[in-house]
Design a protein around this motif. Structure first.
Motif, PDB file in Angstrom:
ATOM      1  N   GLY A  64       0.847  -1.230  -0.041  1.00  0.00           N
ATOM      2  CA  GLY A  64       0.077   0.022  -0.124  1.00  0.00           C
ATOM      3  C   GLY A  64       0.897   1.296   0.001  1.00  0.00           C
ATOM      4  N   VAL A  65       2.033   1.106  -0.571  1.00  0.00           N
ATOM      5  CA  VAL A  65       3.057   2.414  -0.457  1.00  0.00           C
ATOM      6  C   VAL A  65       2.590   3.350  -1.361  1.00  0.00           C
ATOM      7  CG1 VAL A  65       5.338   3.028  -0.945  1.00  0.00           C
ATOM      8  CG2 VAL A  65       4.850   0.933   0.554  1.00  0.00           C
ATOM      9  N   VAL A  66       2.652   4.567  -1.338  1.00  0.00           N
ATOM     10  CA  VAL A  66       2.310   5.544  -2.398  1.00  0.00           C
ATOM     11  C   VAL A  66       3.498   5.632  -3.091  1.00  0.00           C
ATOM     12  CG1 VAL A  66       2.135   8.019  -2.661  1.00  0.00           C
ATOM     13  CG2 VAL A  66       0.603   6.934  -0.999  1.00  0.00           C
ATOM     14  N   GLY A  67       3.690   5.469  -4.375  1.00  0.00           N
ATOM     15  CA  GLY A  67       5.102   5.543  -5.130  1.00  0.00           C
ATOM     16  C   GLY A  67       4.719   5.779  -6.613  1.00  0.00           C
ATOM     17  N   ALA A  68       5.875   5.954  -7.200  1.00  0.00           N
ATOM     18  CA  ALA A  68       5.926   6.554  -8.759  1.00  0.00           C
ATOM     19  C   ALA A  68       7.028   5.953  -9.327  1.00  0.00           C
ATOM     20  CB  ALA A  68       5.990   7.971  -8.758  1.00  0.00           C
ATOM     21  N   ALA A  69       6.840   5.745 -10.573  1.00  0.00           N
ATOM     22  CA  ALA A  69       8.107   5.271 -11.285  1.00  0.00           C
ATOM     23  C   ALA A  69       8.758   6.790 -12.258  1.00  0.00           C
ATOM     24  CB  ALA A  69       7.648   4.218 -12.514  1.00  0.00           C
ATOM     25  N   VAL A  70       9.857   6.978 -12.110  1.00  0.00           N
ATOM     26  CA  VAL A  70      10.527   8.157 -12.599  1.00  0.00           C
ATOM     27  C   VAL A  70      11.457   7.617 -13.727  1.00  0.00           C
ATOM     28  CG1 VAL A  70      11.988   9.928 -12.209  1.00  0.00           C
ATOM     29  CG2 VAL A  70      10.221   9.366 -10.566  1.00  0.00           C
ATOM     30  N   ARG A  71      11.584   7.975 -14.778  1.00  0.00           N
ATOM     31  CA  ARG A  71      12.644   7.667 -15.863  1.00  0.00           C
ATOM     32  C   ARG A  71      13.236   9.012 -16.383  1.00  0.00           C
ATOM     33  NH1 ARG A  71       9.820   5.032 -20.417  1.00  0.00           N
ATOM     34  NH2 ARG A  71      10.061   3.090 -18.824  1.00  0.00           N
ATOM     35  N   VAL A  81      14.647  17.001  -7.442  1.00  0.00           N
ATOM     36  CA  VAL A  81      13.611  16.518  -7.865  1.00  0.00           C
ATOM     37  C   VAL A  81      12.464  16.433  -7.028  1.00  0.00           C
ATOM     38  CG1 VAL A  81      12.639  14.529  -9.069  1.00  0.00           C
ATOM     39  CG2 VAL A  81      14.948  15.097  -9.375  1.00  0.00           C
ATOM     40  N   GLU A  82      11.191  16.976  -7.224  1.00  0.00           N
ATOM     41  CA  GLU A  82      10.221  16.811  -6.503  1.00  0.00           C
ATOM     42  C   GLU A  82       9.030  15.974  -7.047  1.00  0.00           C
ATOM     43  OE1 GLU A  82       9.914  20.928  -4.104  1.00  0.00           O
ATOM     44  OE2 GLU A  82       9.425  21.060  -6.112  1.00  0.00           O
ATOM     45  N   ILE A  83       8.731  14.912  -6.399  1.00  0.00           N
ATOM     46  CA  ILE A  83       7.586  14.184  -7.065  1.00  0.00           C
ATOM     47  C   ILE A  83       6.276  14.379  -6.056  1.00  0.00           C
ATOM     48  CG2 ILE A  83       6.461  11.878  -7.523  1.00  0.00           C
ATOM     49  CD1 ILE A  83       9.799  11.009  -7.596  1.00  0.00           C
ATOM     50  N   ILE A  84       5.288  14.822  -6.835  1.00  0.00           N
ATOM     51  CA  ILE A  84       4.060  15.545  -6.104  1.00  0.00           C
ATOM     52  C   ILE A  84       3.071  14.439  -6.337  1.00  0.00           C
ATOM     53  CG2 ILE A  84       2.384  17.423  -5.608  1.00  0.00           C
ATOM     54  CD1 ILE A  84       5.625  18.340  -7.260  1.00  0.00           C
ATOM     55  N   PHE A  85       2.301  13.809  -5.156  1.00  0.00           N
ATOM     56  CA  PHE A  85       1.266  13.081  -5.439  1.00  0.00           C
ATOM     57  C   PHE A  85      -0.123  13.762  -5.025  1.00  0.00           C
ATOM     58  CE2 PHE A  85       5.068  10.562  -4.129  1.00  0.00           C
ATOM     59  CZ  PHE A  85       4.937   9.671  -5.214  1.00  0.00           C
ATOM     60  N   ARG A  86      -1.245  13.517  -5.762  1.00  0.00           N
ATOM     61  CA  ARG A  86      -2.395  14.336  -5.508  1.00  0.00           C
ATOM     62  C   ARG A  86      -3.659  12.959  -5.567  1.00  0.00           C
ATOM     63  NH1 ARG A  86      -0.102  18.437  -8.191  1.00  0.00           N
ATOM     64  NH2 ARG A  86       0.150  20.245  -7.033  1.00  0.00           N
ATOM     65  N   ALA A  91      -8.685  15.017  -0.885  1.00  0.00           N
ATOM     66  CA  ALA A  91      -8.150  16.429  -0.662  1.00  0.00           C
ATOM     67  C   ALA A  91      -6.694  16.121   0.125  1.00  0.00           C
ATOM     68  CB  ALA A  91      -8.992  17.190   0.238  1.00  0.00           C
ATOM     69  N   TRP A  92      -5.882  15.201  -0.656  1.00  0.00           N
ATOM     70  CA  TRP A  92      -4.372  14.783  -0.033  1.00  0.00           C
ATOM     71  C   TRP A  92      -3.569  15.092  -0.869  1.00  0.00           C
ATOM     72  CZ3 TRP A  92      -1.202  11.255  -1.142  1.00  0.00           C
ATOM     73  CH2 TRP A  92      -0.308  10.830  -0.249  1.00  0.00           C
ATOM     74  N   GLY A  93      -2.453  15.580  -0.547  1.00  0.00           N
ATOM     75  CA  GLY A  93      -1.257  15.291  -1.525  1.00  0.00           C
ATOM     76  C   GLY A  93      -0.135  15.090  -0.533  1.00  0.00           C
ATOM     77  N   ALA A  94       0.964  14.853  -1.366  1.00  0.00           N
ATOM     78  CA  ALA A  94       2.287  14.576  -0.638  1.00  0.00           C
ATOM     79  C   ALA A  94       3.392  14.749  -1.553  1.00  0.00           C
ATOM     80  CB  ALA A  94       2.373  13.020  -0.350  1.00  0.00           C
ATOM     81  N   ILE A 110      10.284   4.962  -6.994  1.00  0.00           N
ATOM     82  CA  ILE A 110      10.241   6.007  -5.765  1.00  0.00           C
ATOM     83  C   ILE A 110       9.280   5.658  -4.896  1.00  0.00           C
ATOM     84  CG2 ILE A 110      10.449   8.398  -4.924  1.00  0.00           C
ATOM     85  CD1 ILE A 110      12.674   7.558  -7.202  1.00  0.00           C
ATOM     86  N   ALA A 111       9.208   4.903  -3.761  1.00  0.00           N
ATOM     87  CA  ALA A 111       8.226   4.896  -3.008  1.00  0.00           C
ATOM     88  C   ALA A 111       8.203   5.820  -1.721  1.00  0.00           C
ATOM     89  CB  ALA A 111       8.231   3.275  -2.340  1.00  0.00           C
ATOM     90  N   GLY A 112       6.965   6.007  -1.186  1.00  0.00           N
ATOM     91  CA  GLY A 112       6.912   6.936   0.183  1.00  0.00           C
ATOM     92  C   GLY A 112       6.834   8.221  -0.214  1.00  0.00           C
ATOM     93  N   PHE A 113       6.677   9.264   0.910  1.00  0.00           N
ATOM     94  CA  PHE A 113       6.863  10.809   0.686  1.00  0.00           C
ATOM     95  C   PHE A 113       7.484  11.372   1.784  1.00  0.00           C
ATOM     96  CE2 PHE A 113       2.676   9.094   1.958  1.00  0.00           C
ATOM     97  CZ  PHE A 113       2.523   9.941   3.210  1.00  0.00           C
ATOM     98  N   ASP A 114       7.894  12.591   1.698  1.00  0.00           N
ATOM     99  CA  ASP A 114       8.718  13.278   2.721  1.00  0.00           C
ATOM    100  C   ASP A 114       7.843  14.208   3.458  1.00  0.00           C
ATOM    101  OD1 ASP A 114      11.299  12.412   1.914  1.00  0.00           O
ATOM    102  OD2 ASP A 114      11.189  14.042   0.378  1.00  0.00           O
ATOM    103  N   GLU A 115       6.604  14.742   2.842  1.00  0.00           N
ATOM    104  CA  GLU A 115       5.671  15.329   3.603  1.00  0.00           C
ATOM    105  C   GLU A 115       4.290  15.337   3.007  1.00  0.00           C
ATOM    106  OE1 GLU A 115       5.505  20.055   2.260  1.00  0.00           O
ATOM    107  OE2 GLU A 115       7.471  19.265   2.763  1.00  0.00           O
TER     108      GLU A 115
END
Length: 167
Positions: A64-71, A81-86, A91-94, A110-115
C-alpha cells in the motif's frame, strides 16, 4: 511628373521597410523557437507516473505504498527533484524530494513521501468511520514531477504529461 515619381518612390520605400520588418520579426521568432527547443531538450526525456504495473511493482502495491516510477532517459542527471502526489477526492497531497536522478532507460521506483498536505475538504464518501481519509490506490493518484536540468533550469511535467517551465 517628378512629384508623382517621388511619391511613388516613398510609397515603395515604405512597403519595402514593412516587408523587411515582417521578415526580421519572423526570423527573431524562429531563433527564439530554436533556442527554446535546445533548452527543453533534456527535459523532454524526463517523466513520472504512478505505480501501476502489477508484475514489476507487486511488492510496493501489496504494501500500500504511495509511489511512482521516474524515468530520466536523457544523457545527464536531473537535480532537486520533487514528485508531487495528489488524490483530489481525499483532498490529500504529498511530496517526495530527491537530490538527483541519474540517467537510465529503466524507470526508477520511488516509494513513500517526505511530507503530506491537505488541499481542502475530502468528499464525504472518502471519510472512514474513524475519521481517517481513504486514499485511492497509488496507481490512481495524480503524479507531477518538478526538477532542474543540468543548466539549473526548473521544469514541471504535470499529471497529464505536459512539460513546462516551473514557476
Amino acid at each position: 511628373m517628378s512629384l508623382g515619381a517621388l511619391a511613388l518612390a516613398a510609397l515603395a520605400a515604405r512597403w519595402s521597410y514593412s516587408a523587411f520588418a515582417v521578415s526580421f520579426t519572423a526570423a527573431e521568432r524562429a531563433d527564439a523557437a530554436r533556442a527554446e527547443a535546445r533548452e527543453r531538450q533534456q527535459a523532454t526525456y524526463v517523466a513520472a507516473w504512478p505505480i501501476s504495473e502489477r508484475e514489476t511493482f507487486q511488492k510496493a502495491i501489496e504494501r500500500g505504498v504511495v509511489g511512482a516510477a521516474v524515468r530520466n532517459s536523457s544523457p545527464m542527471p536531473i537535480y532537486n527533484v520533487e514528485i508531487i502526489f495528489r488524490d483530489e477526492g481525499a483532498a490529500w497531497g504529498a511530496v517526495r524530494r530527491l537530490h538527483i536522478v541519474p540517467p537510465s532507460d529503466e524507470p526508477q521506483i520511488i516509494a513513500g513521501f517526505d511530507e503530506e498536505f491537505s488541499t481542502g475538504t475530502p468528499l464525504p464518501e472518502r471519510i472512514n468511520k474513524d475519521g481517517s481519509v481513504k486514499l485511492v490506490p497509488s496507481a490512481e493518484m495524480r503524479v507531477e514531477i518538478r526538477f532542474a536540468d543540468i543548466l539549473g533550469r526548473r521544469w514541471r511535467r504535470d499529471d497529464n504529461g505536459v512539460l513546462d517551465v516551473a514557476p
